[in-house]
Design an enzyme around this catalytic site. Sequence first.
Site, mmCIF file in Angstrom:
data_model
loop_
_atom_site.group_PDB
_atom_site.id
_atom_site.type_symbol
_atom_site.label_atom_id
_atom_site.label_comp_id
_atom_site.label_asym_id
_atom_site.label_seq_id
_atom_site.Cartn_x
_atom_site.Cartn_y
_atom_site.Cartn_z
ATOM 1 N N CYS A 171 2.136 -6.983 -0.049
ATOM 2 C CA CYS A 171 0.995 -6.561 -0.866
ATOM 3 C C CYS A 171 1.273 -5.228 -1.563
ATOM 4 C CB CYS A 171 -0.265 -6.386 -0.018
ATOM 5 S SG CYS A 171 -0.528 -7.669 1.193
ATOM 6 N N ASP A 172 1.860 -4.271 -0.852
ATOM 7 C CA ASP A 172 1.897 -2.891 -1.350
ATOM 8 C C ASP A 172 3.295 -2.348 -1.641
ATOM 9 O OD1 ASP A 172 -0.879 -2.772 -1.083
ATOM 10 O OD2 ASP A 172 -0.711 -2.267 1.044
ATOM 11 N N CYS B 206 0.930 -4.174 5.017
ATOM 12 C CA CYS B 206 1.438 -5.369 4.343
ATOM 13 C C CYS B 206 2.467 -4.989 3.279
ATOM 14 C CB CYS B 206 0.275 -6.144 3.721
ATOM 15 S SG CYS B 206 0.817 -7.568 2.768
#
Length: 327
Positions: free
Chosen positions: A139-140, A136
């Site tokens: 997300c990261d 993701c």
Amino acid sequence: MSETEMYDLIIIGGGPGGLTAGIYAMRAALKTLLIEMGPPGGQVNNSDSVENWPGEEHIGGAELAMKFSLHAQSYGLEIRAVEVTELTPGQDFHTIKLADGNQLRTHAVILATGGYPRKLNVPGEQELYGQGVSYCAVCDGFFFRDKTVVVVGGGDAAVEESLYLAKLAKQLYIVHRRDELRAGAILQQRIKAECNVEILWNSVVTAVKADISGVCAVELKDTQTGEQREQATDGVFIFIGFEPNNKLVPAGTKINANGYVITDDKCETNHPGIFVIGDLREKYAKQIVLAAGDGCTAALAAAHYVETRKAIETCELPDEIKDTASS
Ligand code: NAP
């Protein structure tokens, strides 16, 4: 203490398909429950920018997800955050078991459980998940500002996420197993215009390597020559497709060789009153708009199904119609 409640419709999964089904079901005055364990919106929450939802040229994935959820809740849709452990089809009603010990009954079910990112299944991938391996970018990606990252895959997801990561990373390598991307033409044009992106053609990742601080390299193999080499990197983002989440699909349901559920044009499975929508359903493409379309179709068909079941229960239908309606 366990309880058995009865609903007209239970929707399992709160992505774009499930929430759209919720909107249509509430408008059709069905007593409806939507069950979703994660944040409403499902995978859409992981998209930095959605550019193909009609009416919105650019919208953040999380914002679109929130709009879907608020819209559904504006009709009073009941949403519960609990795990469904089992779905058992029945003639008069279907039964849903919950992890909290409760049991629910419903005339109709819409399964909208989507799927999971496919894994490479190479050494280091699982062990280094969260320490440089990710599925993701939204997300990261932040953790890789001004660093080097490798993206694996050549489809829409890999290229779209690479466009996001290229804004943060110093250098990005796309590792693709063929000499041509699968992604759509516009995405291909955009990624090829990025100065800090290089595509490593005809290459596969055979291992993810780490040092004391996490991922430090990937081992690559040339698919044509078999030659092996290492590419230094701080992170590896894997976007190589999708596995359907079919663990709640009841035994005896028709599925294809890849695990996707086969339905008719009403999104109904071979179990009357059990519908499957979105990324879990066998279809040509996976798109937010298609999941939403499935949700609409299934909710309208479910409303008709529920109306027929209730008419049967109250003996409003002549016998010959009862026979066809319940078969
Ligand atoms: P996808 O279209 O199936 O692409 C998967 C990519 O990963 C392909 O390039 C494939 O290579 C590669 N791949 C598969 N298994 C591999 C393995 N074991 N090792 C190395 N590479 C591997 O999956 P996706 O990109 O996740 O997209 C899924 C669906 O969502 C598609 O229908 C897509 O159009 C849709 N989607 C749309 C958008 C958008 O419209 N903006 C965004 C994201 C996703 P090959 O090309 O050689 O098969």
